[in-house]
Structures are given as structure tokens and as C-alpha cells.
Design a protein around this motif. Structure first.
Motif, short mmCIF file in Angstrom:
data_model
loop_
_atom_site.label_atom_id
_atom_site.label_comp_id
_atom_site.label_asym_id
_atom_site.label_seq_id
_atom_site.Cartn_x
_atom_site.Cartn_y
_atom_site.Cartn_z
N UNK A 176 -21.15 11.39 -25.03
CA UNK A 176 -22.10 12.21 -25.80
C UNK A 176 -23.09 12.84 -24.83
N UNK A 177 -23.50 14.08 -25.11
CA UNK A 177 -24.50 14.77 -24.30
C UNK A 177 -25.71 15.06 -25.18
N UNK A 178 -26.90 14.70 -24.68
CA UNK A 178 -28.14 14.91 -25.41
C UNK A 178 -29.12 15.75 -24.58
N UNK A 179 -30.12 16.30 -25.24
CA UNK A 179 -31.26 16.93 -24.57
C UNK A 179 -32.50 16.12 -24.94
N UNK A 180 -33.19 15.63 -23.93
CA UNK A 180 -34.34 14.76 -24.19
C UNK A 180 -35.63 15.54 -24.47
N UNK A 181 -35.75 16.75 -23.92
CA UNK A 181 -36.94 17.56 -24.10
C UNK A 181 -37.91 17.53 -22.94
N UNK A 182 -37.91 16.45 -22.15
CA UNK A 182 -38.81 16.37 -20.99
C UNK A 182 -38.24 15.36 -20.00
N UNK A 183 -38.69 15.49 -18.75
CA UNK A 183 -38.23 14.55 -17.73
C UNK A 183 -38.72 13.14 -18.03
N UNK A 184 -39.96 13.04 -18.50
CA UNK A 184 -40.48 11.72 -18.85
C UNK A 184 -39.65 11.06 -19.93
N UNK A 185 -39.24 11.84 -20.92
CA UNK A 185 -38.42 11.30 -22.01
C UNK A 185 -37.05 10.85 -21.50
N UNK A 186 -36.47 11.63 -20.58
CA UNK A 186 -35.16 11.24 -20.01
C UNK A 186 -35.27 9.91 -19.26
N UNK A 187 -36.30 9.80 -18.46
CA UNK A 187 -36.49 8.59 -17.64
C UNK A 187 -36.70 7.36 -18.54
N UNK A 188 -37.56 7.50 -19.55
CA UNK A 188 -37.80 6.38 -20.46
C UNK A 188 -36.56 6.06 -21.28
N UNK A 189 -35.78 7.09 -21.62
CA UNK A 189 -34.57 6.87 -22.41
C UNK A 189 -33.55 6.04 -21.66
N UNK A 190 -33.44 6.29 -20.35
CA UNK A 190 -32.55 5.45 -19.54
C UNK A 190 -33.08 4.02 -19.48
N UNK A 191 -34.36 3.89 -19.23
CA UNK A 191 -34.95 2.54 -19.14
C UNK A 191 -34.75 1.76 -20.44
N UNK A 192 -34.95 2.44 -21.57
CA UNK A 192 -34.90 1.77 -22.88
C UNK A 192 -33.53 1.79 -23.54
N UNK A 193 -32.52 2.23 -22.77
CA UNK A 193 -31.13 2.23 -23.21
C UNK A 193 -30.84 3.20 -24.35
N UNK A 194 -31.67 4.25 -24.45
CA UNK A 194 -31.38 5.31 -25.41
C UNK A 194 -30.23 6.17 -24.95
N UNK A 195 -30.12 6.35 -23.64
CA UNK A 195 -28.97 6.98 -23.00
C UNK A 195 -28.60 6.13 -21.80
N UNK A 196 -27.41 6.36 -21.28
CA UNK A 196 -26.95 5.55 -20.15
C UNK A 196 -27.14 6.24 -18.80
N UNK A 197 -27.15 7.58 -18.82
CA UNK A 197 -27.26 8.37 -17.59
C UNK A 197 -28.16 9.57 -17.89
N UNK A 198 -28.94 10.00 -16.89
CA UNK A 198 -29.78 11.17 -17.12
C UNK A 198 -29.98 11.95 -15.83
N UNK A 199 -30.18 13.25 -15.99
CA UNK A 199 -30.53 14.13 -14.88
C UNK A 199 -32.04 14.35 -14.89
N UNK A 200 -32.69 14.13 -13.76
CA UNK A 200 -34.13 14.36 -13.64
C UNK A 200 -34.42 14.74 -12.20
N UNK A 201 -35.61 14.40 -11.71
CA UNK A 201 -35.94 14.74 -10.32
C UNK A 201 -36.87 13.69 -9.73
N UNK A 202 -36.97 13.70 -8.41
CA UNK A 202 -37.74 12.67 -7.73
C UNK A 202 -39.23 12.74 -8.01
N UNK A 203 -39.78 13.95 -8.17
CA UNK A 203 -41.22 14.06 -8.39
C UNK A 203 -41.61 13.47 -9.74
N UNK A 204 -40.87 13.81 -10.79
CA UNK A 204 -41.22 13.29 -12.11
C UNK A 204 -40.93 11.80 -12.22
N UNK A 205 -39.92 11.31 -11.53
CA UNK A 205 -39.70 9.87 -11.51
C UNK A 205 -40.87 9.16 -10.81
#
Length: 293
Positions: A176-205
Motif C-alpha cells: 500500500x502507498x500512502x501520503x502522510x502530509x508532512x515529514x513529521x507525520x511520516x517519521x512518527x508513522x514509522x515509529x508508531x507502526x502506522x506505516x512500515x517504510x517512509x521517505x523523508x530527509x535528514x534535516x526533518x528527522x
């Protein structure tokens, strides 16, 4: 008065650097009484406006006009706001800037640096550290999150990776492919198991880590891109030249505010122009060409 004099001197040099006709520049009497600055929602509307608060206060003090911060629910909202002249300046990502340059006449003035002083950042693909995914090929068949269709590291760069280097289509490659809306949301979604993999960047992480919302021990980075040009602060091209130059000068002056830079969680700013983002335009063309095959 002294600070206004300093920014006027800096502005004059910026005008020369931009090859702007200084003698023809419109004076400060043509400046608006209030300027609005838009911020793409890299971490959510409220959070990004709070992070940029020291900068907006600095700009208001230096420029001598009221400064209002504005964000939107997605990147397209900031592009649209500039297109309809609802905002005067904006903090864009590289891809969203190229879209705004085409649709809204955006003009890049300064570029965000990373904490090492480099003019850019890297896209990354992350999974939880306790995941069984150890290498890039392992992400097949999992739930994946892009950030926003106008994001560089959260959409454009990983799409080029998938098409050019891996020869796969995300909709077929992932469960499944999702759009999180923000880098912060992608990062938290991986942490909280909302998604398994995400694309983001080093600065926002790094920003999420420094805010205490995540730890580097939560994640494994499976892939890292080459350096992407730093996020620009851009102006509508139809604004008075003196205002654009003074804004750029004030942005560079902010580099001396160590506490303010620390709150922004970047390495400050340097002068840039539209050509810095030609590499992003190339990646957009490449993505389109690869998708047509």
C-alpha cells in the motif's frame, strides 16, 4: 536606525549580486504595511510557525513592517496562496519552489543550510530499527509513505530511485502507498507502526529527534540520496526590488542570531538564485520520462 542602515547596505549589495537595476528600485514608500510569509507544512501548521517565530520577529524588526506567518494543510496550499497573491514570501522545498516559480512567479532569494554548513540536505528511506528490513530490496510488499506530491525528498527523489535505479512502480512494488502530509507525520508513522517504510530527509528527522518526539534508535536508514539543494525562501517576483533585496539581507543577518538558528535547527542561510534548482527540474523531467516507459 543603525540596523535599518545595515540592512540597506546589505540590500544594495544584494541588488548588485542579483543584477537588479538599483537606480530603478522602488523605494520603501512602496512597501506594503504588512507582509505575509507562507511555510510549507513540513511538520504541521502550528509547529512550523512556532519554529520560525524568532525569524519572523527578526524580519519584522529589521524591515519595519508587520510580518504575518501563514501555513496550509499541504504544500499545494502555499503555492496557490502565492499564485493568488495571498502571501508575499514563502519557505518552500526545492520541488515546491520550482512549481511556485512556474505558477506563481516565485523568485528564490536565500537557501537553507544544514548544520554542517552545506547548501542542502539528503533524502532518506527509513524503517523501524526492530524491522526485519535490512536493505532496500527488503521494502517490497510493505506499507510505504510518501510525504506530499510537491515534496522533493518525500516524493520526487524516491520516485526517481524507484524508477531509474530499482526499475519498479511503487503501486505495484508496495502492499500500500500512502501520503502522510508532512515529514513529521511520516517519521512518527514509522515509529508508531502506522506505516512500515517512509521517505523523508535528514534535516526533518534531526528536528524530530531534537524535539524529543523520536530517537535515532527508533530507526534504520536503508538509503540516502545525494545532496539536494537547500530549501529556499522565495519572494513573489512582482514585489518591489528594494523589498526583496532587504528581505534577503535581513535573512542573512539572522545567521548571527545563534539562539534563533538553533531553534530553526538548521545551519543558517546563504544567497541563492533560481538556477540552483535546475537539478530539481532535471529530476522532474527524468521522473516523467521514466514513468512514460
Amino acid at each position: 536606525m543603525f540596523r535599518r542602515l545595515v540592512v540597506s547596505i546589505v540590500a544594495a549589495f544584494m541588488l548588485i549580486s542579483l543584477a537588479m537595476p538599483a537606480l530603478a528600485a522602488v523605494g520603501q514608500d512602496a512597501w506594503p504595511a504588512k507582509i505575509r510569509i507562507g511555510f510549507i507544512p513540513t511538520e504541521g501548521n502550528a509547529d512550523i510557525k512556532k519554529r520560525f517565530e524568532p525569524l519572523t520577529s527578526h524580519l519584522q524588526d529589521i524591515l519595519g513592517v508587520e510580518v504575518e506567518a501563514f501555513s496550509a494543510s499541504d504544500y499545494a496550499g502555499i503555492i496557490t496562496a502565492m499564485t493568488h497573491k495571498h502571501i508575499d514570501f514563502a519557505y518552500f522545498g526545492p520541488k515546491s519552489y520550482t512549481e511556485a516559480a512556474e505558477k506563481a512567479g516565485a523568485q528564490a532569494l536565500v537557501m537553507e543550510l544544514n548544520k554542517q554548513g552545506q547548501p542542502g540536505y539528503t533524502g532518506i528511506i527509513i524503517v523501524r530499527k526492530d524491522s526485519d528490513m535490512k536493505k532496500l530490496a527488503d521494502i517490497k510488499g510493505h506499507v510505504f509513505a510518501f510525504t506530499d506530491p510537491n515534496s522533493t525528498s518525500g516524493y520526487l527523489v524516491p520516485n526517481v530511485l524507484f524508477a531509474r535505479d530499482m526499475n519498479v512502480k511503487p503501486k505495484n512494488f508496495f502492499k500500500q502507498v500512502k501520503f502522510s502530509g508532512s515529514h513529521g507525520a511520516s517519521i512518527l508513522s514509522v515509529k508508531n507502526k502506522g506505516v512500515e517504510v517512509a521517505a523523508t530527509n535528514n534535516i526533518d528527522l534531526d528536528r524530530m529527534i531534537e524535539k524529543g518526539q523520536v530517537s535515532m534508535n527508533d530507526f534504520r536508514i536503508l538509503w540516502r540520496s545525494e545532496l539536494i539543494p537547500g530549501a529556499p525562501m522565495a519572494a513573489r517576483s512582482d514585489l518591489p526590488e528594494s523589498l526583496k533585496a532587504a528581505f534577503a539581507g535581513a535573512m542573512l543577518m539572522f545567521n548571527a542570531d545563534k539562539a534563533g538558528i538553533e531553534k530553526l535547527q538548521n545551519g543558517g542561510y546563504q544567497f541563492t538564485n533560481d538556477t540552483s534548482y535546475d537539478i530539481v527540474r532535471y529530476l522532474k523531467r527524468l521522473k516523467k520520462e521514466l514513468a512514460a516507459k
